[in-house]
Design a protein around this motif. Structure first.
Motif, PDB file in Angstrom:
ATOM      1  N   VAL A  65       0.843  -1.191   0.000  1.00 30.99           N
ATOM      2  CA  VAL A  65       0.000   0.000   0.000  1.00 30.99           C
ATOM      3  C   VAL A  65       0.879   1.243   0.000  1.00 30.99           C
ATOM      4  CG1 VAL A  65      -1.799   1.285   1.208  1.00 30.99           C
ATOM      5  CG2 VAL A  65      -1.813  -1.227   1.247  1.00 30.99           C
ATOM      6  N   ILE A  66       0.723   2.067  -1.043  1.00 32.88           N
ATOM      7  CA  ILE A  66       1.474   3.313  -1.182  1.00 32.88           C
ATOM      8  C   ILE A  66       0.544   4.456  -0.800  1.00 32.88           C
ATOM      9  CG2 ILE A  66       2.848   4.756  -2.706  1.00 32.88           C
ATOM     10  CD1 ILE A  66       3.928   1.878  -2.242  1.00 32.88           C
ATOM     11  N   LYS A  67       0.749   5.013   0.374  1.00 34.19           N
ATOM     12  CA  LYS A  67      -0.113   6.079   0.889  1.00 34.19           C
ATOM     13  C   LYS A  67       0.429   7.430   0.425  1.00 34.19           C
ATOM     14  CE  LYS A  67      -2.081   7.962   5.183  1.00 34.19           C
ATOM     15  NZ  LYS A  67      -3.504   7.769   4.834  1.00 34.19           N
ATOM     16  N   VAL A  68      -0.373   8.163  -0.332  1.00 32.47           N
ATOM     17  CA  VAL A  68       0.018   9.483  -0.837  1.00 32.47           C
ATOM     18  C   VAL A  68      -0.468  10.543   0.144  1.00 32.47           C
ATOM     19  CG1 VAL A  68      -0.188  11.135  -2.724  1.00 32.47           C
ATOM     20  CG2 VAL A  68      -0.079   8.665  -3.216  1.00 32.47           C
ATOM     21  N   GLU A  69       0.467  11.393   0.608  1.00 30.20           N
ATOM     22  CA  GLU A  69       0.110  12.427   1.578  1.00 30.20           C
ATOM     23  C   GLU A  69       0.655  13.785   1.157  1.00 30.20           C
ATOM     24  OE1 GLU A  69       0.059  11.251   5.844  1.00 30.20           O
ATOM     25  OE2 GLU A  69       1.524   9.754   5.201  1.00 30.20           O
ATOM     26  N   ARG A  70       0.060  14.833   1.724  1.00 27.85           N
ATOM     27  CA  ARG A  70       0.565  16.183   1.506  1.00 27.85           C
ATOM     28  C   ARG A  70       1.909  16.338   2.196  1.00 27.85           C
ATOM     29  NH1 ARG A  70      -3.778  19.695   4.377  1.00 27.85           N
ATOM     30  NH2 ARG A  70      -3.689  17.871   5.748  1.00 27.85           N
ATOM     31  N   PRO A  71       2.879  16.970   1.545  1.00 28.81           N
ATOM     32  CA  PRO A  71       4.135  17.254   2.242  1.00 28.81           C
ATOM     33  C   PRO A  71       3.875  18.096   3.486  1.00 28.81           C
ATOM     34  CG  PRO A  71       4.394  17.599  -0.122  1.00 28.81           C
ATOM     35  CD  PRO A  71       2.925  17.383   0.129  1.00 28.81           C
ATOM     36  N   GLY A  72       4.542  17.763   4.559  1.00 28.12           N
ATOM     37  CA  GLY A  72       4.384  18.525   5.790  1.00 28.12           C
ATOM     38  C   GLY A  72       3.286  17.989   6.668  1.00 28.12           C
ATOM     39  N   ALA A  73       2.044  18.408   6.429  1.00 26.69           N
ATOM     40  CA  ALA A  73       0.920  18.046   7.308  1.00 26.69           C
ATOM     41  C   ALA A  73       0.504  16.595   7.158  1.00 26.69           C
ATOM     42  CB  ALA A  73      -0.272  18.960   7.043  1.00 26.69           C
ATOM     43  N   GLY A  74       0.532  16.066   5.935  1.00 25.38           N
ATOM     44  CA  GLY A  74       0.108  14.691   5.707  1.00 25.38           C
ATOM     45  C   GLY A  74      -1.388  14.505   5.872  1.00 25.38           C
ATOM     46  N   ASP A  75      -1.802  13.288   6.174  1.00 25.32           N
ATOM     47  CA  ASP A  75      -3.209  12.946   6.414  1.00 25.32           C
ATOM     48  C   ASP A  75      -3.770  13.859   7.498  1.00 25.32           C
ATOM     49  OD1 ASP A  75      -5.568  11.589   7.501  1.00 25.32           O
ATOM     50  OD2 ASP A  75      -4.910   9.817   6.396  1.00 25.32           O
ATOM     51  N   ASP A  76      -5.027  14.320   7.303  1.00 26.38           N
ATOM     52  CA  ASP A  76      -5.663  15.205   8.278  1.00 26.38           C
ATOM     53  C   ASP A  76      -5.591  14.666   9.702  1.00 26.38           C
ATOM     54  OD1 ASP A  76      -6.343  16.637   6.058  1.00 26.38           O
ATOM     55  OD2 ASP A  76      -8.471  16.120   6.087  1.00 26.38           O
ATOM     56  N   THR A  77      -5.739  13.341   9.839  1.00 29.43           N
ATOM     57  CA  THR A  77      -5.844  12.769  11.183  1.00 29.43           C
ATOM     58  C   THR A  77      -4.513  12.714  11.918  1.00 29.43           C
ATOM     59  OG1 THR A  77      -5.646  10.527  10.275  1.00 29.43           O
ATOM     60  CG2 THR A  77      -7.861  11.397  10.592  1.00 29.43           C
ATOM     61  N   ARG A  78      -3.415  13.046  11.264  1.00 29.00           N
ATOM     62  CA  ARG A  78      -2.137  13.119  11.984  1.00 29.00           C
ATOM     63  C   ARG A  78      -2.189  14.201  13.067  1.00 29.00           C
ATOM     64  NH1 ARG A  78       2.270  10.357  10.041  1.00 29.00           N
ATOM     65  NH2 ARG A  78       2.135   9.470   7.934  1.00 29.00           N
ATOM     66  N   ALA A  79      -3.105  15.161  12.913  1.00 29.05           N
ATOM     67  CA  ALA A  79      -3.234  16.245  13.896  1.00 29.05           C
ATOM     68  C   ALA A  79      -4.414  16.049  14.836  1.00 29.05           C
ATOM     69  CB  ALA A  79      -3.372  17.588  13.169  1.00 29.05           C
ATOM     70  N   TRP A  80      -5.146  14.936  14.686  1.00 26.01           N
ATOM     71  CA  TRP A  80      -6.325  14.724  15.510  1.00 26.01           C
ATOM     72  C   TRP A  80      -5.919  14.150  16.869  1.00 26.01           C
ATOM     73  CZ3 TRP A  80     -11.053  12.566  12.311  1.00 26.01           C
ATOM     74  CH2 TRP A  80     -11.376  13.502  11.335  1.00 26.01           C
ATOM     75  N   GLY A  81      -6.153  14.900  17.895  1.00 31.96           N
ATOM     76  CA  GLY A  81      -5.832  14.459  19.243  1.00 31.96           C
ATOM     77  C   GLY A  81      -6.196  15.554  20.230  1.00 31.96           C
ATOM     78  N   PRO A  82      -6.016  15.313  21.529  1.00 28.97           N
ATOM     79  CA  PRO A  82      -5.524  14.044  22.078  1.00 28.97           C
ATOM     80  C   PRO A  82      -6.538  12.911  21.901  1.00 28.97           C
ATOM     81  CG  PRO A  82      -6.318  15.495  23.835  1.00 28.97           C
ATOM     82  CD  PRO A  82      -6.403  16.287  22.548  1.00 28.97           C
ATOM     83  N   PRO A  83      -6.076  11.660  22.107  1.00 28.94           N
ATOM     84  CA  PRO A  83      -4.776  11.281  22.662  1.00 28.94           C
ATOM     85  C   PRO A  83      -3.677  11.193  21.606  1.00 28.94           C
ATOM     86  CG  PRO A  83      -6.129   9.339  22.357  1.00 28.94           C
ATOM     87  CD  PRO A  83      -6.987  10.499  21.959  1.00 28.94           C
ATOM     88  N   PHE A  84      -2.442  11.378  22.065  1.00 23.76           N
ATOM     89  CA  PHE A  84      -1.264  11.225  21.240  1.00 23.76           C
ATOM     90  C   PHE A  84      -0.329  10.191  21.869  1.00 23.76           C
ATOM     91  CE2 PHE A  84      -2.647  15.527  20.157  1.00 23.76           C
ATOM     92  CZ  PHE A  84      -2.528  15.522  18.769  1.00 23.76           C
ATOM     93  N   ALA A  85       0.413   9.487  21.031  1.00 17.66           N
ATOM     94  CA  ALA A  85       1.495   8.618  21.502  1.00 17.66           C
ATOM     95  C   ALA A  85       2.779   9.348  21.151  1.00 17.66           C
ATOM     96  CB  ALA A  85       1.442   7.254  20.818  1.00 17.66           C
ATOM     97  N   GLY A  86       3.352  10.010  22.133  1.00 17.97           N
ATOM     98  CA  GLY A  86       4.445  10.924  21.830  1.00 17.97           C
ATOM     99  C   GLY A  86       3.875  12.101  21.068  1.00 17.97           C
ATOM    100  N   THR A  87       4.337  12.274  19.835  1.00 10.95           N
ATOM    101  CA  THR A  87       3.802  13.345  18.977  1.00 10.95           C
ATOM    102  C   THR A  87       2.845  12.801  17.919  1.00 10.95           C
ATOM    103  OG1 THR A  87       5.707  13.166  17.488  1.00 10.95           O
ATOM    104  CG2 THR A  87       5.869  14.762  19.297  1.00 10.95           C
ATOM    105  N   GLU A  88       2.596  11.491  17.938  1.00 12.82           N
ATOM    106  CA  GLU A  88       1.787  10.860  16.897  1.00 12.82           C
ATOM    107  C   GLU A  88       0.337  10.691  17.338  1.00 12.82           C
ATOM    108  OE1 GLU A  88       3.143  10.313  13.977  1.00 12.82           O
ATOM    109  OE2 GLU A  88       5.148  10.852  14.673  1.00 12.82           O
TER     110      GLU A  88
END
Length: 384
Positions: free
Chosen positions: A95-118
């Motif tokens: 699976v080749i996931k295409v993402e925006r440079p920098g921000a990536g998938d919208d849900t990368r910023a959805w939180g908390p909760p976070f595991a570290g910064t993820e």
């Protein structure tokens, strides 16, 4: 709503999808034969077979995955699409996931909760994928998407209908350069109609479909939590009353049938709620055990991941993430007779595999990749 377009060189036959050999260039052709299904293990249970709690394959069976060597170009974001492509990755697809440079998938910023910064949300639906960061609004970026489609088997996207076509990446565009492609569009409302430009989320679907209107999701508060009990018929209601030590309620003419219980719902709920509040959740669970009445607690996330049945079924997958460290995510809920989903790859960082994909799938040389990086058409995340 899911819509899939099948190109000329794919066919559905024998209960499975058969993929003909893919040419190096889009102009090539091949005559398909239909051997029945993708090579590898069948997902169908064998006669007389039973469930295997840990998801292990039968002794001596091959662990070849059903979708080994199938390439998925994944342009999806958020939940429905990423969850679908994660399942394909579990089954062995690349699976080749295409993402925006920098921000990536919208849900990368959805939180908390976070595991570290993820984002835990992102981590839960993106294992077994490689990430390439491409600016699709850049003409060079859109060109890369078309080149990747030409060497992929399946193209999956969940954009608002018409959005990708504006970039030359709609089904008709991709079909011209990749006639073999299976093009899958996931939308909230379909491809046409008055609501086609609306985004779709599960909570919206539950609202507009009327589901929220017709379901009570009734939960009873106990001394230390909540429990849900589903008495689906009159006999089960009598059983519930017996467990609650409320024999007079089961004999009350106002509650003899389901129709009457609905008509007198408020009074009945008050009676049941008072009794449930007198004991702790674990006490009620022990009393309902073996009764034949469906029941269960409302668990928090910690309780879900430590539930004995969840652990027995192997529904928790652990892996090491490059920045979050050791993580545990929900595993696949499907078991197969010939192989087990094992050794999952952790969800990728944004653009973690950009250079690898450009070299390995498209044969780009270092100087061409450097130019793409310099212009911002792509981005590479360096894992530290």
């Amino acid at each position: 709503m899911l819509r899939a377009g099948l190109g000329r060189r794919s066919c559905l036959c024998g209960g499975g999808l058969w993929r003909s050999p893919r040419p190096a260039a889009a102009s090539g052709s091949a005559s398909p034969r239909c051997p029945g299904a993708l090579s590898g293990a069948s997902a169908s249970p064998r006669n007389g077979g039973g469930a295997r709690g840990e998801g292990a394959p039968p002794a001596g069976a091959s662990n070849v995955k059903p979708l080994d060597a199938v390439k998925i170009l994944d342009l999806t974001r958020v939940l429905a699409g990423p969850f679908a492509t994660m399942i394909l990755g579990d089954l062995g697809a690349e699976v080749i996931k295409v993402e925006r440079p920098g921000a990536g998938d919208d849900t990368r910023a959805w939180g908390p909760p976070f595991a570290g910064t993820e984002s835990v949300y992102f981590l839960s639906v993106n294992r077994n994928k490689k990430s390439i960061a491409i600016n699709m609004k850049d003409s060079k970026g859109a060109k890369l998407i078309r080149e990747l489609a030409a060497v992929s088997d399946v193209f999956v996207e969940n954009y608002i209908p018409g959005k990708l076509a504006e970039m030359g990446l709609g089904y008709e565009d991709i079909k011209k350069i990749a006639p073999h492609i299976v093009y899958c569009s996931i939308t909230g409302y379909g491809q046409t109609g008055p609501m086609v430009q609306r985004g779709g989320y599960d909570s919206i679907a539950a609202a507009v479909s009327g589901l929220m209107h017709i379901t009570g999701h009734e939960a009873f508060k106990t001394k230390d939590g909540y429990i849900v009990v589903g008495a689906g018929n009159d006999q089960q209601f009598v059983t519930v009353c017996k467990i609650l030590n409320l024999p007079e309620v089961s004999k009350d003419s106002r509650y003899r049938t389901n129709t009457l219980r609905v008509q007198n719902r408020k009074e009945l709920i008050d009676i049941l709620s008072t009794r449930f509040s007198e004991k702790a959740t674990i006490e009620w669970l022990q009393l309902f055990e073996g009764s034949g009445v469906p029941y269960g607690p409302i668990n928090n996330m910690q309780q879900v991941f430590s539930d004995p049945q969840v652990l027995h079924n192997g529904l928790v997958m652990e892996m090491n993430h490059p920045t979050a460290g050791k993580i545990a995510v929900p595993g696949p809920g499907v078991r197969y007779s010939e192989f087990a989903v094992s050794h999952p790859k952790p969800p990728p960082l944004v653009g973690q595999h950009t250079v690898e994909i450009l070299k390995g799938m498209l044969g780009y040389e270092d100087d061409a990749i450097e130019e793409l990086l310099h212009t911002g058409a792509v981005a590479q995340h360096e894992v530290r």
